[in-house]
Design a protein around this motif. Structure first.
Motif, PDB file in Angstrom:
ATOM      1  N   ILE A  51     -11.296  46.288  41.355  1.00  0.00           N
ATOM      2  CA  ILE A  51     -11.608  45.058  42.087  1.00  0.00           C
ATOM      3  C   ILE A  51     -12.195  44.022  41.136  1.00  0.00           C
ATOM      4  O   ILE A  51     -13.095  44.329  40.343  1.00  0.00           O
ATOM      5  N   LEU A  89     -16.382  48.003  51.353  1.00  0.00           N
ATOM      6  CA  LEU A  89     -15.580  48.679  50.325  1.00  0.00           C
ATOM      7  C   LEU A  89     -16.063  50.096  50.062  1.00  0.00           C
ATOM      8  O   LEU A  89     -15.282  50.988  49.718  1.00  0.00           O
ATOM      9  N   PRO A  94     -13.873  51.691  44.963  1.00  0.00           N
ATOM     10  CA  PRO A  94     -13.556  51.106  43.649  1.00  0.00           C
ATOM     11  C   PRO A  94     -14.292  51.820  42.509  1.00  0.00           C
ATOM     12  O   PRO A  94     -15.493  52.087  42.599  1.00  0.00           O
ATOM     13  N   PHE A 125     -15.177  47.522  38.535  1.00  0.00           N
ATOM     14  CA  PHE A 125     -15.425  46.155  38.992  1.00  0.00           C
ATOM     15  C   PHE A 125     -15.433  45.218  37.788  1.00  0.00           C
ATOM     16  O   PHE A 125     -16.066  45.518  36.764  1.00  0.00           O
ATOM     17  N   SER A 128      -5.167  47.471  42.984  1.00  0.00           N
ATOM     18  CA  SER A 128      -6.058  46.441  42.432  1.00  0.00           C
ATOM     19  C   SER A 128      -6.005  45.185  43.285  1.00  0.00           C
ATOM     20  O   SER A 128      -4.997  44.907  43.950  1.00  0.00           O
ATOM     21  N   GLN A 177      -8.312  41.082  44.002  1.00  0.00           N
ATOM     22  CA  GLN A 177      -9.341  40.128  43.586  1.00  0.00           C
ATOM     23  C   GLN A 177      -9.896  39.426  44.809  1.00  0.00           C
ATOM     24  O   GLN A 177      -9.154  39.092  45.743  1.00  0.00           O
ATOM     25  N   VAL A 235      -8.985  36.917  49.762  1.00  0.00           N
ATOM     26  CA  VAL A 235      -8.522  38.112  49.063  1.00  0.00           C
ATOM     27  C   VAL A 235      -7.139  37.843  48.483  1.00  0.00           C
ATOM     28  O   VAL A 235      -6.245  37.360  49.184  1.00  0.00           O
ATOM     29  N   TRP A 247      -6.877  44.403  53.967  1.00  0.00           N
ATOM     30  CA  TRP A 247      -6.104  45.315  53.107  1.00  0.00           C
ATOM     31  C   TRP A 247      -5.130  46.178  53.910  1.00  0.00           C
ATOM     32  O   TRP A 247      -4.056  46.529  53.405  1.00  0.00           O
TER      33      TRP A 247
END
Length: 367
Positions: A30, A67, A71, A74, A282, A284, A291, A315
Motif C-alpha cells: 500500500i 486494512l 499489508p 507501506f 498493490s 495507492q 483509492v 476493494w
C-alpha cells in the motif's frame, strides 16, 4: 500474516484472485500519499502545484483500521512526505493498526527537521523496518538544477550523514539513495553510481521518469529514449553484479537486477511484459481519500469518505471490476517500480531467476 514468509505464502492466493476473482484478499503493498505539497520544483514532477482536500488524521485512523494486518509493505509518499505536519502520527497509526514489515519513506532531504521526525518514527515502530530513501538526481549543481532548488545537494549530503548517525543508533533503519533517471541525467549515471558506491548507503535504487497522472506529467518529454536507457540499465546491472551481498540484501539485489531487465523489455516491447497485480496485490490511497490501483493510471475506484472509510468496501466493490479487467487485458503497461516488485513476486520465471542467483555463489559477486 505479516512476515515475509506470510507474503510468499499468499502468492498463490493473489494469483487465484487475479484469475478467478476469489478468494477476496486485501493488498500486501500500500502506498499512502497524505499530501502533494512539496518544497522541490523538479523538472520531472509537477505534483507540488496541486492542492487537495486532504484526509485528516482521524480519517486516516479509520482507513488504516479497516486494512488491519493485511499489508506487509507501506510507502508513505508525497509530495515531500516529511513536510506533512502529521507524518509521525500517521506512521504511528500505520504501526498501531497494521504492524507492517516495512515502512518506506522517500525524501528530498531539504527539511532540517526531517531526521528528528524519523527518530520519533523509529522509536514508535520498533518491529518495522524503516527505509529512508534520499533523492539524488545529479552530483553537485546538476542535482540542484534538476530538483529546482539551489543548495539542495548540500542539504542532501548533510541529511545523508544525519541519517547514517541514526542508523548507528537504530537497527531497524536502512538508508538508501534513490535516483529518477530522466532525459536530464540518463548520460550521467556513471557519476551517480560512483557517488552512491562510496557513500555507505544501504542501497542505491533507480526508476525511470515516466508520465503519471499523480505527478501531473502526462505529455511531458521526460522519459529517456530506449537506447539511452538500455545503456544506463547495463551500467546498473554491472554495478549490482560487482558487489558481494549477504543475507536479505542478496535477495533484494537479485530482484533489482530483474527489475532493470524488466524495464528494458517494457520500453522495447511497449507491452505489459509480466502480469500486473496493481488492483489486486498493490494499491495507492491519495491525499483526498481516493483509492487508485496505481499512481500511473490513477483510476478513481472510489473515495473512502463516501464509503465510511472502509477500504474493503471499495476493494471488494463493483467499480474496481472494470479496472481489473482492463489491467488483465494489458490495456496498460508501465515500469512503475513500486508495483513492478510486487508483480515480480507473482511471476514464476522471475522467481526462478532470483532463486538461481541467490543460491549460486558467484551469481552476485565482488569485483
Amino acid at each position: 500474516m505479516n512476515s515475509m514468509l506470510g507474503v510468499l505464502a499468499k502468492i498463490p492466493v493473489f494469483r487465484l484472485y487475479r484469475r478467478f476473482g476469489w478468494p477476496q484478499t486485501l493488498p500486501v503493498n500500500i502506498t499512502l500519499s497524505p499530501s502533494p505539497k512539496c518544497n522541490s520544483r523538479c523538472l520531472t514532477c509537477n505534483i507540488w502545484m496541486k492542492r487537495e482536500n486532504e484526509l485528516r488524521l482521524d480519517e486516516w485512523d479509520r482507513v488504516l483500521a479497516s486494512l488491519g494486518r493485511a499489508p506487509y509493505w507501506f510507502t508513505i509518499s508525497g509530495g515531500e512526505p516529511l513536510m506533512f505536519p502529521k507524518i509521525v502520527e500517521l506512521a504511528q497509526l500505520v504501526y498501531k493498526h497494521c504492524r507492517p514489515g516495512i515502512i518506506n519513506i522517500p525524501t528530498n532531504g531539504i527539511l532540517r527537521s526531517g531526521p528528528e521526525r524519523v527518530r520519533t518514527i523509529l522509536e514508535s515502530c520498533p518491529d518495522s523496518q524503516l527505509i529512508i530513501n534520499l533523492s539524488l538526481d545529479g552530483v553537485g549543481q546538476k542535482h540542484d538544477f534538476i530538483r529546482g532548488v539551489m543548495g539542495n545537494f548540500e542539504k542532501f549530503e548533510e541529511r545523508l550523514q544525519q541519517y547514517f548517525e541514526l542508523r548507528r543508533e537504530f537497527s531497524n533503519l536502512a538508508v538508501g539513495i534513490h535516483s529518477v533517471v530522466s532525459v536530464f541525467n540518463v548520460h550521467d549515471l556513471d557519476e551517480l553510481i560512483a557517488y552512491a558506491d562510496q557513500s555507505a548507503a544501504d542501497q542505491f535504487i533507480t526508476e525511470i521518469a515516466e508520465p503519471r497522472v499523480e505527478l501531473d506529467t502526462v505529455g511531458l518529454p521526460i522519459t529517456p529514449d530506449k537506447a539511452a536507457y538500455a545503456a544506463a540499465i547495463d551500467q546498473l546491472i554491472a554495478y549490482v553484479n560487482k558487489h558481494q551481498y549477504r543475507g536479505v540484501s542478496r535477495i533484494t539485489e537479485a530482484f533489482r537486477v530483474e527489475y532493470y531487465r524488466l524495464v528494458k523489455r517494457i520500453l522495447d516491447e511497449q507491452d505489459q511484459v509480466i502480469a500486473c497485480y496493481a488492483g489486486w496485490a498493490s494499491a495507492q490511497i491519495y491525499a483526498d481519500g481516493t483509492v487508485w490501483p496505481c499512481c500511473v493510471r490513477a483510476d478513481n475506484l472510489g473515495n473512502l469518505r463516501d464509503h465510511n472509510y472502509d477500504f474493503k468496501a471499495i476493494w471488494f466493490g463493483e467499480k474496481i471490476k472494470e479496472v481489473r479487467r482492463s489491467i488483465a487485458a494489458k490495456e496498460c503497461y508501465c515500469p512503475l517500480a513500486n508495483a513492478s516488485y510486487t508483480n515480480m513476486l507473482h511471476d514464476v520465471p522471475t522467481l526462478t531467476k532470483v532463486a538461481a542467483k541467490v543460491i549460486t555463489p558467484d551469481s552476485i559477486r565482488v569485483n
